[in-house]
Design a protein around this motif. Sequence first.
Motif, mmCIF file in Angstrom:
data_model
loop_
_atom_site.group_PDB
_atom_site.id
_atom_site.type_symbol
_atom_site.label_atom_id
_atom_site.label_comp_id
_atom_site.label_asym_id
_atom_site.label_seq_id
_atom_site.Cartn_x
_atom_site.Cartn_y
_atom_site.Cartn_z
ATOM 1 N N THR A 62 98.629 86.455 -113.298
ATOM 2 C CA THR A 62 97.792 86.517 -114.444
ATOM 3 C C THR A 62 98.526 87.085 -115.530
ATOM 4 N N ALA A 63 99.332 88.030 -115.479
ATOM 5 C CA ALA A 63 100.128 88.525 -116.576
ATOM 6 C C ALA A 63 101.290 87.577 -117.022
ATOM 7 N N THR A 64 101.922 86.948 -116.180
ATOM 8 C CA THR A 64 103.090 86.034 -116.690
ATOM 9 C C THR A 64 102.678 84.607 -116.743
ATOM 10 N N GLN A 65 101.709 84.326 -116.254
ATOM 11 C CA GLN A 65 100.990 82.835 -116.404
ATOM 12 C C GLN A 65 102.244 81.925 -115.569
ATOM 13 N N ALA A 66 102.821 82.406 -114.651
ATOM 14 C CA ALA A 66 103.766 81.572 -114.029
ATOM 15 C C ALA A 66 103.219 80.850 -112.873
ATOM 16 N N PHE A 67 103.685 79.727 -112.716
ATOM 17 C CA PHE A 67 103.342 78.941 -111.512
ATOM 18 C C PHE A 67 103.927 79.453 -110.432
ATOM 19 N N ILE A 68 103.489 79.587 -109.239
ATOM 20 C CA ILE A 68 103.995 80.484 -108.013
ATOM 21 C C ILE A 68 104.206 79.291 -106.882
ATOM 22 N N LEU A 69 105.599 79.214 -106.413
ATOM 23 C CA LEU A 69 106.017 78.057 -105.365
ATOM 24 C C LEU A 69 106.082 79.073 -104.251
ATOM 25 N N LEU A 70 105.192 78.830 -103.247
ATOM 26 C CA LEU A 70 105.377 79.533 -101.988
ATOM 27 C C LEU A 70 106.257 78.484 -100.933
ATOM 28 N N LEU A 71 107.617 79.131 -100.668
ATOM 29 C CA LEU A 71 108.735 78.433 -99.874
ATOM 30 C C LEU A 71 108.775 78.885 -98.648
ATOM 31 N N PRO A 72 108.092 78.260 -97.570
ATOM 32 C CA PRO A 72 108.486 78.568 -96.157
ATOM 33 C C PRO A 72 109.837 78.155 -95.659
ATOM 34 N N PHE A 73 110.536 79.145 -95.489
ATOM 35 C CA PHE A 73 112.115 78.629 -94.941
ATOM 36 C C PHE A 73 112.262 78.506 -93.558
ATOM 37 N N GLN A 74 111.323 78.900 -92.693
ATOM 38 C CA GLN A 74 111.246 78.424 -91.276
ATOM 39 C C GLN A 74 109.449 78.188 -91.052
ATOM 40 N N LYS A 75 109.070 76.747 -91.208
ATOM 41 C CA LYS A 75 107.703 76.713 -90.799
ATOM 42 C C LYS A 75 107.083 77.732 -89.794
ATOM 43 N N SER A 76 107.701 77.747 -88.565
ATOM 44 C CA SER A 76 107.035 78.338 -87.521
ATOM 45 C C SER A 76 106.644 79.901 -87.939
ATOM 46 N N GLU A 77 107.696 80.504 -88.811
ATOM 47 C CA GLU A 77 107.597 82.012 -89.162
ATOM 48 C C GLU A 77 106.948 82.214 -90.466
ATOM 49 N N ASP A 78 107.134 81.241 -91.432
ATOM 50 C CA ASP A 78 106.498 81.315 -92.678
ATOM 51 C C ASP A 78 105.335 80.744 -93.245
ATOM 52 N N LEU A 79 104.867 79.469 -92.684
ATOM 53 C CA LEU A 79 104.019 78.674 -93.276
ATOM 54 C C LEU A 79 102.710 79.290 -93.311
ATOM 55 N N ALA A 80 102.207 80.199 -92.023
ATOM 56 C CA ALA A 80 101.019 80.620 -92.052
ATOM 57 C C ALA A 80 100.777 81.684 -92.939
ATOM 58 N N ILE A 81 101.992 82.360 -93.455
ATOM 59 C CA ILE A 81 101.743 83.469 -94.639
ATOM 60 C C ILE A 81 101.499 82.573 -95.921
ATOM 61 N N ALA A 82 102.303 81.806 -96.265
ATOM 62 C CA ALA A 82 102.253 80.900 -97.221
ATOM 63 C C ALA A 82 100.582 80.174 -97.622
ATOM 64 N N GLN A 83 100.116 80.026 -96.377
ATOM 65 C CA GLN A 83 98.612 79.459 -96.281
ATOM 66 C C GLN A 83 97.754 80.468 -96.574
ATOM 67 N N ALA A 84 98.120 81.863 -96.064
ATOM 68 C CA ALA A 84 97.175 82.800 -96.356
ATOM 69 C C ALA A 84 97.088 83.196 -97.827
ATOM 70 N N ILE A 85 98.441 83.096 -98.506
ATOM 71 C CA ILE A 85 98.547 83.619 -99.765
ATOM 72 C C ILE A 85 97.862 82.439 -100.892
ATOM 73 N N HIS A 86 98.110 81.221 -100.691
ATOM 74 C CA HIS A 86 97.964 80.019 -101.513
ATOM 75 C C HIS A 86 96.332 80.094 -102.024
#
Length: 349
Positions: free
Chosen positions: A207-231
């Motif tokens: 909100t403060a920076t107006q940046a576009f956030i890229l959620l990058l799972p480096f290992q889908k099995s470990e990271d994708l669910a977290i990216a999907q929770a934030i998105h």
Amino acid sequence: MGTMRALLSGYYGKGNGGDEALLATLLQMLPSHVTPVVLSGNPEETSDRYHVEAHNRMAILPVVQALRSCDALIWGGGSLIQDVTSTLSPFYYGGLMALAQTMGLKTIAWAQGIGPLLRPPTRWLARQNFAGCQAISVRDRVSAALLSEWHIPHILAPDPVWALQSQPVPGLWDLPAPRVAVTLRSHPQLTETRLANLTRALVDFQTATQAFILLLPFQKSEDLAIAQAIHPHLPDVSKILCLEDPQILKGVFRGVEMAIGMRLHSLIMAAAEGCRCFALSYDPKINRLMEELGMPGWDLANLPDDANLIGKTWIEHYANGDPLSSEQIQSLVDRALIHRELLSQSLIQ
């Protein structure tokens, strides 16, 4: 076709962007007369992506046959020899190294990050393995200090991924700018409460920076669910980018102003491409990088409970933090190429 065959052993073919980046860099650095043979968790994918001969790393007969067909074994890159995330890992790699040494292969430990080694049996095995290597390079001072304590010759150079050639990302420049990359992974220290605080902080930051956030799972099995929770908390101002090719993954950071990351190689790639970086550490290897580069961050175990404070800290770093200078980056890249020199000197025809 090379005249020497080298078996490459690491955490390859397991969908981990950092380990794939190490493999891509190792293949980039191998002398032209060496034909690589890769042990992989997904040999078909590895063979297709890198155009190399590959075998299932857990299939005993093919592994032994591959060893017999090769002149050298390269223990390739990263925290293979540690007993914190896996008690079996050091025995797998250590057993393979011991077998190669017994069979008379030239053995090279390349770009190692050694430890932590908390158990006496794994510490003893690691010492025996490294003592039997013809050449060793390590990527951090703690690993170098351990080998010095054991009186084992080695060279120290920055992680080889500093020198990985990045490739452009199709469609990246069509996404809104400025862009900020976030790389979180599943870990016991990333509790539900901490993830909720980080997510709230990320919303405030966006909100403060107006940046576009890229959620990058480096290992889908470990990271994708977290990216999907934030998105869902950042609708229309974030995107999950799943990229398999490590050179393209590194290329993401060419088009990013800042990176917030737990993954070691996300921080190395980002710093190498001139991004401001903020680390969230779950492992001593992240702390070593933070110390060596003067990179700001928190240990996850000491993450502030106040999401507002986290967000303000990120906003401050986004506005006033400095990336590495081009001279600093070039120095790190040049020194990372020492790992290539080790290969050239060790794998003589």
